[in-house]
Scaffold this motif. Structure first.
Motif, PDB file in Angstrom:
ATOM      1  N   VAL A 137     -11.552  -7.275 -10.238  1.00 16.62           N
ATOM      2  CA  VAL A 137     -10.291  -6.724  -9.531  1.00 16.62           C
ATOM      3  C   VAL A 137     -10.851  -5.593  -8.765  1.00 16.62           C
ATOM      4  N   LYS A 138     -10.234  -5.498  -7.562  1.00 22.13           N
ATOM      5  CA  LYS A 138     -10.724  -4.443  -6.595  1.00 22.13           C
ATOM      6  C   LYS A 138      -9.371  -4.189  -5.814  1.00 22.13           C
ATOM      7  N   ALA A 139      -9.054  -2.820  -5.487  1.00 17.84           N
ATOM      8  CA  ALA A 139      -8.173  -2.275  -4.825  1.00 17.84           C
ATOM      9  C   ALA A 139      -8.746  -1.449  -3.787  1.00 17.84           C
ATOM     10  N   ALA A 140      -8.559  -1.819  -2.337  1.00 16.88           N
ATOM     11  CA  ALA A 140      -8.887  -1.261  -1.352  1.00 16.88           C
ATOM     12  C   ALA A 140      -8.425   0.366  -1.164  1.00 16.88           C
ATOM     13  N   ASP A 141      -9.264   1.100  -0.466  1.00 15.09           N
ATOM     14  CA  ASP A 141      -8.617   2.690  -0.220  1.00 15.09           C
ATOM     15  C   ASP A 141      -8.020   2.531   1.031  1.00 15.09           C
ATOM     16  N   LEU A 142      -6.815   2.344   1.165  1.00 15.58           N
ATOM     17  CA  LEU A 142      -5.790   2.116   2.625  1.00 15.58           C
ATOM     18  C   LEU A 142      -5.301   3.440   2.890  1.00 15.58           C
ATOM     19  N   ARG A 143      -5.816   4.772   2.624  1.00 23.66           N
ATOM     20  CA  ARG A 143      -5.039   6.084   2.813  1.00 23.66           C
ATOM     21  C   ARG A 143      -5.113   6.208   4.559  1.00 23.66           C
ATOM     22  N   VAL A 144      -6.288   6.254   5.024  1.00 17.95           N
ATOM     23  CA  VAL A 144      -6.494   6.527   6.235  1.00 17.95           C
ATOM     24  C   VAL A 144      -5.933   4.998   7.135  1.00 17.95           C
ATOM     25  N   HIS A 145      -6.248   4.046   6.721  1.00 16.67           N
ATOM     26  CA  HIS A 145      -5.504   2.823   7.388  1.00 16.67           C
ATOM     27  C   HIS A 145      -4.015   2.689   7.336  1.00 16.67           C
ATOM     28  N   ARG A 146      -3.271   3.235   6.512  1.00 16.05           N
ATOM     29  CA  ARG A 146      -2.005   3.313   6.667  1.00 16.05           C
ATOM     30  C   ARG A 146      -1.440   4.279   7.597  1.00 16.05           C
ATOM     31  N   GLU A 147      -2.165   5.409   7.570  1.00 16.58           N
ATOM     32  CA  GLU A 147      -1.836   6.505   8.667  1.00 16.58           C
ATOM     33  C   GLU A 147      -2.082   5.942  10.133  1.00 16.58           C
TER      34      GLU A 147
END
Length: 335
Positions: A137-147
């Motif tokens: 199971v993996k979860a991408a770090d989307l913090r900058v991408h969401r902005e």
């Protein structure tokens, strides 16, 4: 079994109340405070999920709680928050599989290794009469991408010539490198199991936010998809195939964890942040089979509540679109 899980959950909650989550500054201090509204929506489901995992993998709850308690020490550190988000995404999947009513006896192995590998998947499930399933199971770090997604008018989800045509305009570029890195990691972790067990299958679960077309395009876009001959990830003149990864399951859930931790209502009738959903629920969990892998047995597909992406391509969210144009309206931003 139900009584033992409830008893174990109560023990875990008592331990948490006397541990660093409540005694020191932690993002989850509010959620595990019995006097706050967040307690029932986060604290209760968390310990029940850990207890469900412990019922089939003794030691699971203690190990996972130790990890969760380690995400702290610096007040409001966003890196720790991201680790908590990824932790919940992992527990979401493992706890669901632990509590699932399997059609035959199933044995769980927590973070097993094979073939001398140093890295290991989250779990391997051995189902009588079927074989073994490795789950990563993996979860991408989307913090900058969401902005960027929220501020730029154009978004590319695949690597195409369009990026050059857009020149210096504000563009959100594909978030496909994490998907590639997840495949590389999972391929290595599953290799030893595949080499030693002919009845071994594997699935990489990628937990994204609601914009599931992004990882889907990263995998299947004819222009650069990682599961296509024109993959952007190449070696020796050809596309890398990740032959030890049979399929990728795309789960739209990161935003549910964010909303749940913030005490806000969840979307799509999810009861709490660790509600994996039921068969037929929206949004579906999209299964993308690797052309270089093997089709998962029906028993494993059913356990994952997986729907082949081919059956979902009538829905816009499950089409590998290469470009998105965002339009600002009175109601917000739409694509």
């Amino acid at each position: 079994m139900t009584h033992s899980i409830a008893r174990r959950a109560a023990e875990l909650m008592s331990s948490i109340q006397n541990g660093p989550i409540r005694m020191q500054w932690r993002w989850l201090g509010y959620n595990f405070n019995p006097k706050t509204p967040g307690f029932a929506m986060v604290g209760g489901p968390t310990v029940m999920a850990l207890a469900a995992g412990d019922a089939v993998m003794p030691g699971f709850a203690a190990e996972q709680l130790k990890r969760l308690e380690s995400f702290g020490g610096a007040e409001k550190d966003l890196g720790h928050y991201q680790q908590i988000l990824a932790w919940y995404c992992e527990v979401l999947v493992v706890a669901h599989l632990a509590a699932y009513c399997w059609p035959a006896p199933a044995a769980f192995e927590m973070e097993p290794v094979a073939g001398g590998a140093k890295a290991n998947p989250e779990v391997v499930i051995k189902l009588d009469g079927v074989g073994a399933l490795g789950v990563e199971v993996k979860a991408a770090d989307l913090r900058v991408h969401r902005e960027q997604r929220a501020s730029n008018g154009r978004q590319l989800n695949a690597r195409t010539a369009a990026s050059e045509a857009l020149g210096d305009k504000a563009v959100t570029f594909p978030r496909d490198n994490p998907v590639k890195d997840f495949l590389i990691s999972a391929d290595k972790k599953f290799a030893g199991f595949r080499a030693t067990d002919p009845d071994f299958w594997s699935v990489l679960v990628v937990v994204w936010d609601d914009f599931v077309n992004e990882p889907l395009t990263a995998l299947t876009s004819p222009a650069s998809g990682l599961f296509t001959p024109r993959s952007f990830y190449r070696a020796d003149g050809g596309a890398v195939e990740f032959a030890n990864v049979d399929a990728v399951l795309l789960v739209r859930h990161q935003h549910q964890v964010v909303e749940g931790l913030a005490g806000r209502p969840l979307a799509d009738s999810r009861a709490h942040l660790l509600d994996y959903g039921r068969p037929g629920d929206f949004p579906p969990h999209a299964l993308v089979t690797n052309p270089a892998g093997r089709a998962l047995p029906a028993e494993f597909v059913a356990a994952l509540h997986a729907v082949p992406v081919e059956a979902l391509n009538a829905a816009a969210e499950y089409n590998p679109g290469e470009m998105v144009m965002w339009v600002n309206t009175a109601e917000g931003t739409t694509g």
